[in-house]
Design an enzyme around this catalytic site. Structure first.
Site, PDB file in Angstrom:
ATOM      1  N   HIS A   1      89.464 -33.212-116.004  1.00 30.19           N
ATOM      2  CA  HIS A   1      89.380 -33.747-117.374  1.00 30.19           C
ATOM      3  C   HIS A   1      90.275 -32.879-118.257  1.00 30.19           C
ATOM      4  O   HIS A   1      90.439 -31.683-117.997  1.00 30.19           O
ATOM      5  CB  HIS A   1      87.918 -33.637-117.817  1.00 30.19           C
ATOM      6  CG  HIS A   1      87.596 -34.330-119.094  1.00 30.19           C
ATOM      7  ND1 HIS A   1      87.883 -33.792-120.325  1.00 30.19           N
ATOM      8  CD2 HIS A   1      86.983 -35.514-119.333  1.00 30.19           C
ATOM      9  CE1 HIS A   1      87.453 -34.618-121.270  1.00 30.19           C
ATOM     10  NE2 HIS A   1      86.900 -35.673-120.698  1.00 30.19           N
TER      11      HIS A   1
ATOM     12  N   ASP B   1      83.318 -27.310-113.415  1.00 31.22           N
ATOM     13  CA  ASP B   1      83.047 -28.248-114.493  1.00 31.22           C
ATOM     14  C   ASP B   1      82.044 -29.265-113.937  1.00 31.22           C
ATOM     15  O   ASP B   1      82.409 -30.195-113.208  1.00 31.22           O
ATOM     16  CB  ASP B   1      84.354 -28.934-114.910  1.00 31.22           C
ATOM     17  CG  ASP B   1      84.114 -30.066-115.896  1.00 31.22           C
ATOM     18  OD1 ASP B   1      82.952 -30.314-116.248  1.00 31.22           O
ATOM     19  OD2 ASP B   1      85.104 -30.710-116.297  1.00 31.22           O
TER      20      ASP B   1
ATOM     21  N   GLN C   1      79.865 -34.097-114.939  1.00 28.82           N
ATOM     22  CA  GLN C   1      79.406 -35.324-114.277  1.00 28.82           C
ATOM     23  C   GLN C   1      78.420 -34.985-113.157  1.00 28.82           C
ATOM     24  O   GLN C   1      77.410 -35.666-112.995  1.00 28.82           O
ATOM     25  CB  GLN C   1      80.600 -36.108-113.710  1.00 28.82           C
ATOM     26  CG  GLN C   1      81.607 -36.561-114.751  1.00 28.82           C
ATOM     27  CD  GLN C   1      81.056 -37.601-115.730  1.00 28.82           C
ATOM     28  OE1 GLN C   1      80.096 -38.310-115.431  1.00 28.82           O
ATOM     29  NE2 GLN C   1      81.653 -37.681-116.899  1.00 28.82           N
TER      30      GLN C   1
ATOM     31  N   LYS D   1      75.505 -36.024-121.744  1.00 30.14           N
ATOM     32  CA  LYS D   1      75.678 -36.886-120.564  1.00 30.14           C
ATOM     33  C   LYS D   1      74.412 -36.870-119.711  1.00 30.14           C
ATOM     34  O   LYS D   1      74.248 -37.663-118.801  1.00 30.14           O
ATOM     35  CB  LYS D   1      76.868 -36.401-119.736  1.00 30.14           C
ATOM     36  CG  LYS D   1      78.201 -36.544-120.475  1.00 30.14           C
ATOM     37  CD  LYS D   1      79.359 -36.242-119.565  1.00 30.14           C
ATOM     38  CE  LYS D   1      80.629 -35.935-120.310  1.00 30.14           C
ATOM     39  NZ  LYS D   1      81.311 -37.121-120.821  1.00 30.14           N
TER      40      LYS D   1
ATOM     41  N   CYS E   1      90.775 -39.333-120.211  1.00 30.28           N
ATOM     42  CA  CYS E   1      91.082 -37.903-120.396  1.00 30.28           C
ATOM     43  C   CYS E   1      91.554 -37.286-119.081  1.00 30.28           C
ATOM     44  O   CYS E   1      91.205 -36.141-118.754  1.00 30.28           O
ATOM     45  CB  CYS E   1      89.894 -37.127-120.941  1.00 30.28           C
ATOM     46  SG  CYS E   1      89.307 -37.721-122.516  1.00 30.28           S
TER      47      CYS E   1
HETATM   48  C1  PLP Z   1      84.402 -34.053-115.916  1.00 31.33           C
HETATM   49  C2  PLP Z   1      84.319 -33.836-117.386  1.00 31.33           C
HETATM   50  N1  PLP Z   1      84.625 -32.635-117.883  1.00 31.33           N
HETATM   51  C3  PLP Z   1      84.558 -32.375-119.193  1.00 31.33           C
HETATM   52  C4  PLP Z   1      84.175 -33.338-120.088  1.00 31.33           C
HETATM   53  C5  PLP Z   1      84.106 -32.994-121.544  1.00 31.33           C
HETATM   54  O1  PLP Z   1      82.790 -33.104-121.984  1.00 31.33           O
HETATM   55  P1  PLP Z   1      82.451 -32.877-123.527  1.00 31.33           P
HETATM   56  O2  PLP Z   1      83.294 -33.837-124.288  1.00 31.33           O
HETATM   57  O3  PLP Z   1      80.995 -33.158-123.618  1.00 31.33           O
HETATM   58  O4  PLP Z   1      82.785 -31.454-123.825  1.00 31.33           O
HETATM   59  C6  PLP Z   1      83.863 -34.613-119.627  1.00 31.33           C
HETATM   60  C7  PLP Z   1      83.524 -35.696-120.570  1.00 31.33           C
HETATM   61  O5  PLP Z   1      83.807 -36.857-120.352  1.00 31.33           O
HETATM   62  C8  PLP Z   1      83.927 -34.868-118.240  1.00 31.33           C
HETATM   63  O6  PLP Z   1      83.626 -36.074-117.742  1.00 31.33           O
END
Ligand code: PLP
Length: 397
Positions: free
Chosen positions: A114, A189, A192, A215, A355
């Site tokens: 992401h 990270d 998900q 999430k 993203c």
């Molecule tokens: C794999 C992953 N990493 C990071 C993020 C960023 O999350 P946040 O916007 O809650 O910081 C997301 C959000 O879609 C994500 O799916």
């Protein structure tokens, strides 16, 4: 079991087919109540005032820290509350990166990260001249890794536990082991991943791990950063201000101990308190049950979608080693038109680069359509979506 009953939005909007839970999940009643109850009965600032109300609010806030620690097998003081996962990654890139990395050191990412796990490292590259390397991704959404990608120059590895674009759950174990053999640190990270399976940071041997409450059926504005105690103690605070200090003098300050040294200013107290209700809720259902439901829904959706004309899955085509996130394209119909066509029938999906522009560029894709399921979805949701997709396809081709 009809889990939609636990989520007020489905009562308010009975027609809603929500297939965008990877962007943010819906919130169960008990989370909304917990946030409300906090404001009605406990509202006060934490960690500073000596009065009883502040003490009760502090206890409630710290109770969530313990719940989160138990949820991922960490110690309480290894849990830092941030605004979201993105802030957690930025904290590590800055506080760890600027302390321990120098020009020419390599940070290993993957092409399916992401943007939140790419841009903070690119910013560090601009600032101190680190070198960013990327793992390639195979068609099943697994990292292409044979050990050679972690070298003596690799000082940090930062990888997703589950792709928000492809839904794949990559095998992290050999990479974590290789990184540690070379003395590199690793961040996972788990934005998900944490939603779909239980995580044990000890077993995983992650040095840092992040996820977002929103999430995971919790409120927006709350993120979790886990860090190993020894590392958190060694790195400097990210933001400065109230709460994160022990003493402040005219020309200097001493930071508080962990975790407080990373929590500057008044946090999202109500959100953190309500996040405990979300974790309690999913633990009560259990990840075994959640996975059973989500696997069945994913298998069903893959099967139904595969019958549609001109549809190509992007990422794994089977239900194994994945979560309930399915990306696809439809020849002759732009993903944005797919999303718009579904939206006209009250069906919410996501279309775009998710993203994940680095992967989109690597695979030569401008965009995909993405369905993301949660345990509150039903086969009926999928049937309605597939039926509408047929209509959209007919309209555009
Ligand atoms: C794999 C992953 N990493 C990071 C993020 C960023 O999350 P946040 O916007 O809650 O910081 C997301 C959000 O879609 C994500 O799916």
């Amino acid at each position: 079991m009809d889990f939609k009953r636990d989520f007020p939005i489905f009562k308010q909007r009975p027609e809603l087919v929500y297939l965008d839970s990877a962007a943010t999940s819906q919130k169960p009643q008990i989370v909304l109540e917990a946030e409300n109850t906090y404001y009605e009965k406990l509202n006060s600032n934490i960690h500073r005032s000596a009065h009883f109300l502040a003490e009760e609010a502090t206890l409630a806030y710290e109770a969530t820290r313990q719940t989160v620690a138990d949820f991922i097998g960490a110690q309480k003081h290894e849990i830092i509350f941030t605004r979201n996962a993105t802030e957690g990654i930025n904290l590590v890139a800055r506080s760890f990166g600027e302390t321990f990395l120098k020009k020419g050191d390599e940070v290993l990412l993957s092409k399916m990260e992401h943007h939140s796990n790419i841009v903070p490292w690119l910013q560090l590259k601009e600032k101190i001249g680190i070198v960013i390397q990327y793992l390639d991704i195979d068609e099943n959404g697994q990292f292409i890794f044979d050990g050679s990608q972690v070298t003596d120059k690799t000082k940090f590895v930062s990888l997703t536990g589950m792709s928000n674009i492809l839904g794949s759950i990559p095998n992290l174990k050999p990479i974590i082991a290789a990184a540690h053999t070379k003395g590199a640190k690793i961040l996972i990270d788990a934005c998900q991943l944490a939603v779909h399976q239980s995580i044990d940071v000890q077993q995983l041997d992650a040095d840092f791990l992040v996820f977002s409450a929103h999430k995971l059926y919790g409120p927006t504005g709350v993120g979790v950063l886990y860090g190993k105690e020894g590392l958190l103690k060694k790195i400097p605070p990210f933001l400065g201000g109230g709460e994160m200090i022990q003493e402040v003098f005219e020309q200097s300050f001493t930071p508080a101990d962990i975790p407080h040294k990373f929590e500057a200013g008044t946090p999202n107290i109500a959100g953190v308190v309500a996040f405990k209700a979300a974790i309690d809720y999913i633990r009560q259902i259990s990840f075994d049950e959640i996975q059973k439901i989500e696997n069945e829904l994913t298998t069903y959706a893959l099967e139904k979608l595969s019958r549609l004309p001109d549809l190509t899955f992007i990422g794994p085509k089977k239900a194994e080693n994945r979560g309930p996130v399915i990306s696809f394209t439809m020849q002759g119909v732009h993903p944005h038109d797919i999303a718009e066509g579904l939206s006209q029938k009250d069906i919410c999906i996501r279309a775009g680069h998710h993203c994940g522009q680095v992967l989109m560029d690597a695979w030569g894709l401008p965009a995909t359509a993405r369905i993301s399921l949660a345990f509150y979805n039903t086969k009926n949701d999928i049937d309605q979506t597939v039926k509408t997709l047929e209509e959209v396809h007919k309209y555009f081709t």
